[in-house]
Design a protein around this motif. Structure first.
Motif, PDB file in Angstrom:
ATOM      1  N   MET A  29       4.361   4.570  -7.491  1.00  0.00           N
ATOM      2  CA  MET A  29       4.927   5.765  -6.865  1.00  0.00           C
ATOM      3  C   MET A  29       3.832   6.774  -6.515  1.00  0.00           C
ATOM      4  O   MET A  29       3.860   7.406  -5.456  1.00  0.00           O
ATOM      5  N   ILE A  30       2.846   6.907  -7.400  1.00  0.00           N
ATOM      6  CA  ILE A  30       1.749   7.844  -7.138  1.00  0.00           C
ATOM      7  C   ILE A  30       0.902   7.353  -5.967  1.00  0.00           C
ATOM      8  O   ILE A  30       0.496   8.149  -5.096  1.00  0.00           O
ATOM      9  N   LEU A  31       0.637   6.054  -5.921  1.00  0.00           N
ATOM     10  CA  LEU A  31      -0.134   5.504  -4.805  1.00  0.00           C
ATOM     11  C   LEU A  31       0.605   5.668  -3.485  1.00  0.00           C
ATOM     12  O   LEU A  31      -0.008   5.967  -2.444  1.00  0.00           O
ATOM     13  N   LEU A  32       1.923   5.489  -3.517  1.00  0.00           N
ATOM     14  CA  LEU A  32       2.717   5.687  -2.299  1.00  0.00           C
ATOM     15  C   LEU A  32       2.685   7.152  -1.863  1.00  0.00           C
ATOM     16  O   LEU A  32       2.598   7.450  -0.660  1.00  0.00           O
ATOM     17  N   ALA A  33       2.740   8.058  -2.828  1.00  0.00           N
ATOM     18  CA  ALA A  33       2.672   9.488  -2.503  1.00  0.00           C
ATOM     19  C   ALA A  33       1.314   9.834  -1.904  1.00  0.00           C
ATOM     20  O   ALA A  33       1.227  10.620  -0.943  1.00  0.00           O
ATOM     21  N   ALA A  34       0.248   9.254  -2.461  1.00  0.00           N
ATOM     22  CA  ALA A  34      -1.090   9.504  -1.921  1.00  0.00           C
ATOM     23  C   ALA A  34      -1.213   8.956  -0.504  1.00  0.00           C
ATOM     24  O   ALA A  34      -1.801   9.600   0.377  1.00  0.00           O
ATOM     25  N   LEU A  35      -0.652   7.766  -0.276  1.00  0.00           N
ATOM     26  CA  LEU A  35      -0.679   7.190   1.066  1.00  0.00           C
ATOM     27  C   LEU A  35       0.093   8.065   2.047  1.00  0.00           C
ATOM     28  O   LEU A  35      -0.352   8.285   3.190  1.00  0.00           O
ATOM     29  N   ALA A  36       1.232   8.584   1.593  1.00  0.00           N
ATOM     30  CA  ALA A  36       2.029   9.462   2.454  1.00  0.00           C
ATOM     31  C   ALA A  36       1.241  10.721   2.813  1.00  0.00           C
ATOM     32  O   ALA A  36       1.294  11.197   3.963  1.00  0.00           O
ATOM     33  N   ALA A  37       0.505  11.266   1.856  1.00  0.00           N
ATOM     34  CA  ALA A  37      -0.288  12.468   2.113  1.00  0.00           C
ATOM     35  C   ALA A  37      -1.364  12.203   3.158  1.00  0.00           C
ATOM     36  O   ALA A  37      -1.639  13.041   4.030  1.00  0.00           O
ATOM     37  N   VAL A  38      -1.983  11.022   3.088  1.00  0.00           N
ATOM     38  CA  VAL A  38      -3.017  10.666   4.067  1.00  0.00           C
ATOM     39  C   VAL A  38      -2.390  10.456   5.447  1.00  0.00           C
ATOM     40  O   VAL A  38      -2.892  10.962   6.468  1.00  0.00           O
ATOM     41  N   LEU A  39      -1.269   9.732   5.482  1.00  0.00           N
ATOM     42  CA  LEU A  39      -0.627   9.440   6.763  1.00  0.00           C
ATOM     43  C   LEU A  39      -0.046  10.687   7.433  1.00  0.00           C
ATOM     44  O   LEU A  39       0.154  10.712   8.651  1.00  0.00           O
ATOM     45  N   ALA A  40       0.210  11.722   6.628  1.00  0.00           N
ATOM     46  CA  ALA A  40       0.788  12.948   7.185  1.00  0.00           C
ATOM     47  C   ALA A  40      -0.125  13.612   8.198  1.00  0.00           C
ATOM     48  O   ALA A  40       0.338  14.409   9.031  1.00  0.00           O
ATOM     49  N   PHE A  41      -1.417  13.289   8.184  1.00  0.00           N
ATOM     50  CA  PHE A  41      -2.377  13.881   9.117  1.00  0.00           C
ATOM     51  C   PHE A  41      -2.714  12.930  10.257  1.00  0.00           C
ATOM     52  O   PHE A  41      -3.709  13.112  10.955  1.00  0.00           O
ATOM     53  N   THR A  42      -1.878  11.903  10.433  1.00  0.00           N
ATOM     54  CA  THR A  42      -2.089  10.943  11.509  1.00  0.00           C
ATOM     55  C   THR A  42      -0.847  10.917  12.395  1.00  0.00           C
ATOM     56  O   THR A  42       0.097  11.688  12.190  1.00  0.00           O
ATOM     57  N   ARG A  98       6.557  11.278   5.924  1.00  0.00           N
ATOM     58  CA  ARG A  98       7.472  12.170   5.207  1.00  0.00           C
ATOM     59  C   ARG A  98       8.522  11.362   4.445  1.00  0.00           C
ATOM     60  O   ARG A  98       8.875  11.690   3.311  1.00  0.00           O
ATOM     61  N   TRP A  99       9.028  10.311   5.074  1.00  0.00           N
ATOM     62  CA  TRP A  99      10.015   9.462   4.413  1.00  0.00           C
ATOM     63  C   TRP A  99       9.383   8.726   3.225  1.00  0.00           C
ATOM     64  O   TRP A  99      10.006   8.583   2.168  1.00  0.00           O
ATOM     65  N   LEU A 100       8.163   8.269   3.421  1.00  0.00           N
ATOM     66  CA  LEU A 100       7.466   7.576   2.338  1.00  0.00           C
ATOM     67  C   LEU A 100       7.209   8.528   1.165  1.00  0.00           C
ATOM     68  O   LEU A 100       7.396   8.159   0.001  1.00  0.00           O
TER      69      LEU A 100
END
Length: 262
Positions: A19-32, A39-41
């Protein structure tokens, strides 16, 4: 190879880590350009963490594991030996440290006092993948047992094993159990199904003596939330780890049953 692979895979598949890794990935993707799916992730990861931390889900997942092997009467005898699995103890600054599975150790001492003729066998080396083992779990067990009054001649310490399969194989070779002897296996109730399967496969007939329960086996298990996120997250990881471990050990041929039973 299995030991190393299991540590790496579980680091990635642990529900909390995932879950933490998915949240980190979502944070990175939010700037792409993938900001919308990010946001859904992120929402999915947050929901997952909330369920693991505060909902009754961890207890619901752990209950079937803990109910698989029933509790025993501690005074029932005779007992040849008490086998205690590592995972609860260590040494820091020259003194004993224990985690929330400490009931494995305290129950072993209780059983040893109830059955003064029984050997007390502790099995546990070091399971740290990244750093060398300086003091093993067996070192901690020796300090604790002798400090609580158990004589050294009653203790058998196995300090090379790194996982449950090695616990069973190395301990059997050390104590060479004989027909007609009665050996108790002490470990956390949630870990007992996998442990019993492994010991049976290794040819070491033991009786389950589960301790360290994480569920109350009451209707409240299905509705009572956790008050501390850390407690819920810890139990979530332990419970899911055992289910994944059962599948992995069965697939590897370390047990003969997918969900060992009494």
């Amino acid at each position: 190879m299995f030991f190393t692979l299991s540590k790496i895979v579980w680091f990635l598949l642990s529900p909390v880590n995932l879950m933490i890794l998915l949240a980190a990935l979502a944070a990175v993707l939010a700037f792409t350009r993938f900001a919308r799916p990010a946001r859904w992730l992120g929402a999915l990861a947050l929901l997952g963490l909330l369920l693991l931390a505060f909902s009754p889900l961890p207890r619901i997942v752990v209950r079937p594991l803990e109910n698989r092997f029933p509790q025993q009467e501690a005074a029932k005898g005779p007992v040849t030996g008490i086998v205690v699995l590592g995972g609860a103890i260590g040494v820091a600054r020259g003194d004993v440290v224990m985690n929330y599975a400490a009931a494995r150790m305290t129950k072993a001492v209780e059983l040893a006092r109830l059955h003064p003729g029984a050997k007390v066998v502790f099995t546990g080396g070091g399971a740290n993948l990244l750093s060398p083992v300086i003091k093993t779990e067996a070192d901690g067990a020796k300090l604790l047992f002798e400090g609580l009054g158990l004589p050294p001649e009653r203790l058998v310490l196995e300090d090379k094993s790194r996982n449950t399969r090695e616990n069973a194989i190395f301990t059997r070779a050390l104590v060479t159990p004989k027909p007609g002897e009665r050996w108790l296996l002490v470990t956390s109730a949630s870990h007992m199904p996998r442990a019993m399967g492994v010991f049976r496969k290794a040819g070491f007939p033991v009786e389950a003596f589960p301790v360290d329960y994480l569920s109350a086996d009451e209707p409240a298990d299905f509705i009572r939330p956790y008050r501390k996120a850390s407690r819920g997250l810890d139990i979530s990881d332990d419970a899911f780890k055992e289910w994944v471990g059962l599948v992995a050990y069965y697939a590897a041929g370390y047990t003969d049953a997918l969900f060992p039973a009494p």
